[in-house]
Motif scaffolding. Structure first.
Motif, PDB file in Angstrom:
ATOM      1  N   LEU A 120       0.036  15.817  81.802  1.00 32.61           N
ATOM      2  CA  LEU A 120      -1.165  14.987  81.907  1.00 32.61           C
ATOM      3  C   LEU A 120      -2.397  15.753  81.468  1.00 32.61           C
ATOM      4  O   LEU A 120      -3.311  15.203  80.867  1.00 32.61           O
ATOM      5  CB  LEU A 120      -1.341  14.519  83.356  1.00 32.61           C
ATOM      6  CG  LEU A 120      -0.228  13.634  83.880  1.00 32.61           C
ATOM      7  CD1 LEU A 120      -0.458  13.294  85.350  1.00 32.61           C
ATOM      8  CD2 LEU A 120      -0.155  12.348  83.063  1.00 32.61           C
ATOM      9  N   ARG A 121      -2.420  17.065  81.779  1.00 38.35           N
ATOM     10  CA  ARG A 121      -3.577  17.892  81.458  1.00 38.35           C
ATOM     11  C   ARG A 121      -3.828  17.903  79.948  1.00 38.35           C
ATOM     12  O   ARG A 121      -4.940  17.723  79.483  1.00 38.35           O
ATOM     13  CB  ARG A 121      -3.291  19.305  81.971  1.00 38.35           C
ATOM     14  CG  ARG A 121      -4.395  20.299  81.826  1.00 38.35           C
ATOM     15  CD  ARG A 121      -3.953  21.527  82.617  1.00 38.35           C
ATOM     16  NE  ARG A 121      -4.862  22.616  82.432  1.00 38.35           N
ATOM     17  CZ  ARG A 121      -4.695  23.564  81.533  1.00 38.35           C
ATOM     18  NH1 ARG A 121      -3.661  23.530  80.723  1.00 38.35           N
ATOM     19  NH2 ARG A 121      -5.563  24.528  81.444  1.00 38.35           N
ATOM     20  N   LYS A 123      -2.728  15.703  77.748  1.00 38.51           N
ATOM     21  CA  LYS A 123      -3.098  14.359  77.283  1.00 38.51           C
ATOM     22  C   LYS A 123      -4.592  14.132  77.484  1.00 38.51           C
ATOM     23  O   LYS A 123      -5.286  13.617  76.616  1.00 38.51           O
ATOM     24  CB  LYS A 123      -2.342  13.296  78.101  1.00 38.51           C
ATOM     25  CG  LYS A 123      -1.089  12.827  77.439  1.00 38.51           C
ATOM     26  CD  LYS A 123      -0.570  11.587  78.158  1.00 38.51           C
ATOM     27  CE  LYS A 123       0.931  11.539  78.001  1.00 38.51           C
ATOM     28  NZ  LYS A 123       1.594  11.020  79.158  1.00 38.51           N
ATOM     29  N   LYS A 124      -5.110  14.572  78.636  1.00 25.51           N
ATOM     30  CA  LYS A 124      -6.519  14.366  78.970  1.00 25.51           C
ATOM     31  C   LYS A 124      -7.385  15.158  77.996  1.00 25.51           C
ATOM     32  O   LYS A 124      -8.378  14.674  77.476  1.00 25.51           O
ATOM     33  CB  LYS A 124      -6.770  14.833  80.398  1.00 25.51           C
ATOM     34  CG  LYS A 124      -8.084  14.385  80.963  1.00 25.51           C
ATOM     35  CD  LYS A 124      -8.155  14.707  82.444  1.00 25.51           C
ATOM     36  CE  LYS A 124      -9.552  14.514  82.964  1.00 25.51           C
ATOM     37  NZ  LYS A 124      -9.723  15.131  84.271  1.00 25.51           N
ATOM     38  N   MET A 125      -6.979  16.413  77.750  1.00 26.85           N
ATOM     39  CA  MET A 125      -7.754  17.267  76.831  1.00 26.85           C
ATOM     40  C   MET A 125      -7.802  16.631  75.435  1.00 26.85           C
ATOM     41  O   MET A 125      -8.827  16.605  74.807  1.00 26.85           O
ATOM     42  CB  MET A 125      -7.120  18.669  76.719  1.00 26.85           C
ATOM     43  CG  MET A 125      -7.157  19.493  77.975  1.00 26.85           C
ATOM     44  SD  MET A 125      -8.800  19.764  78.598  1.00 26.85           S
ATOM     45  CE  MET A 125      -9.358  21.030  77.460  1.00 26.85           C
ATOM     46  N   SER A 127      -7.553  13.483  74.702  1.00 27.44           N
ATOM     47  CA  SER A 127      -8.366  12.263  74.669  1.00 27.44           C
ATOM     48  C   SER A 127      -9.863  12.597  74.686  1.00 27.44           C
ATOM     49  O   SER A 127     -10.691  11.771  74.339  1.00 27.44           O
ATOM     50  CB  SER A 127      -8.007  11.350  75.835  1.00 27.44           C
ATOM     51  OG  SER A 127      -8.518  11.902  77.025  1.00 27.44           O
ATOM     52  N   LEU A 128     -10.219  13.814  75.091  1.00 25.37           N
ATOM     53  CA  LEU A 128     -11.633  14.219  75.103  1.00 25.37           C
ATOM     54  C   LEU A 128     -12.096  14.659  73.720  1.00 25.37           C
ATOM     55  O   LEU A 128     -13.297  14.762  73.477  1.00 25.37           O
ATOM     56  CB  LEU A 128     -11.838  15.374  76.103  1.00 25.37           C
ATOM     57  CG  LEU A 128     -11.636  15.025  77.575  1.00 25.37           C
ATOM     58  CD1 LEU A 128     -11.768  16.270  78.441  1.00 25.37           C
ATOM     59  CD2 LEU A 128     -12.657  13.980  78.019  1.00 25.37           C
TER      60      LEU A 128
END
Ligand code: AMP
Length: 129
Positions: A120-121, A123-125, A127-128
């Motif tokens: 998840l980490r 994926k979040k990075m 998307s930023l």
């Protein structure tokens, strides 16, 4: 002590290991399959399956043992930093069901790729960006 536990057998001297640390309740051995030079495993002499099964009262002694070994590796010029890891249960990669801390010495350009990535980490990075 558990009869079929590799680390209990090491404590009893039934199978060999390269011991680098010992006090009343803990032992440190070199990992047979190291992530980096000096990769050390610290574990209690008493058998607990995982970090979550160990009584918290052993926590500060455990931390002391981890710090002593880590600072020794710095003093000997074998580490500039560390990854200190507990794998908890099979799903997270725990292969030996006897609680242990991995002390993985790190130096710049040591070739060790260990880093928290993915999931998840990651994926979040992404998307930023
Ligand atoms: P884990 O996957 O967190 O349970 O880590 C277990 C670690 O124990 C692995 O890094 C193995 O390489 C290491 N290991 C397994 N058997 C031995 C042994 N006989 N002596 C030293 N290290 C071992």
């Amino acid at each position: 002590m558990e009869d079929d536990c590799i680390f209990c057998k090491i404590i009893k001297g039934e199978i060999p290991a390269e011991k680098v640390y010992e006090d009343d309740n803990f032992i440190g051995i070199l990992d047979i399959n190291p992530e980096s030079e000096g990769h050390t495993l610290i574990f209690p002499k008493k058998h607990f399956e995982s970090f979550l099964d160990m009584p918290s009262s052993l926590g500060s002694e455990f931390v002391d043992a981890i710090k002593k070994v880590s600072l020794g590796l710095v003093r000997e010029g074998k580490a500039k930093g560390f990854n200190i890891v507990f794998n908890v249960y099979k799903v997270a990669g725990q292969e030996v069901p006897h609680v242990h801390a991995h002390i993985i010495p790190r130096k710049s350009d040591d070739g060790c790729k260990l880093k928290l990535v993915g999931g998840l980490r990651d994926k979040k990075m992404r998307s930023l960006k």
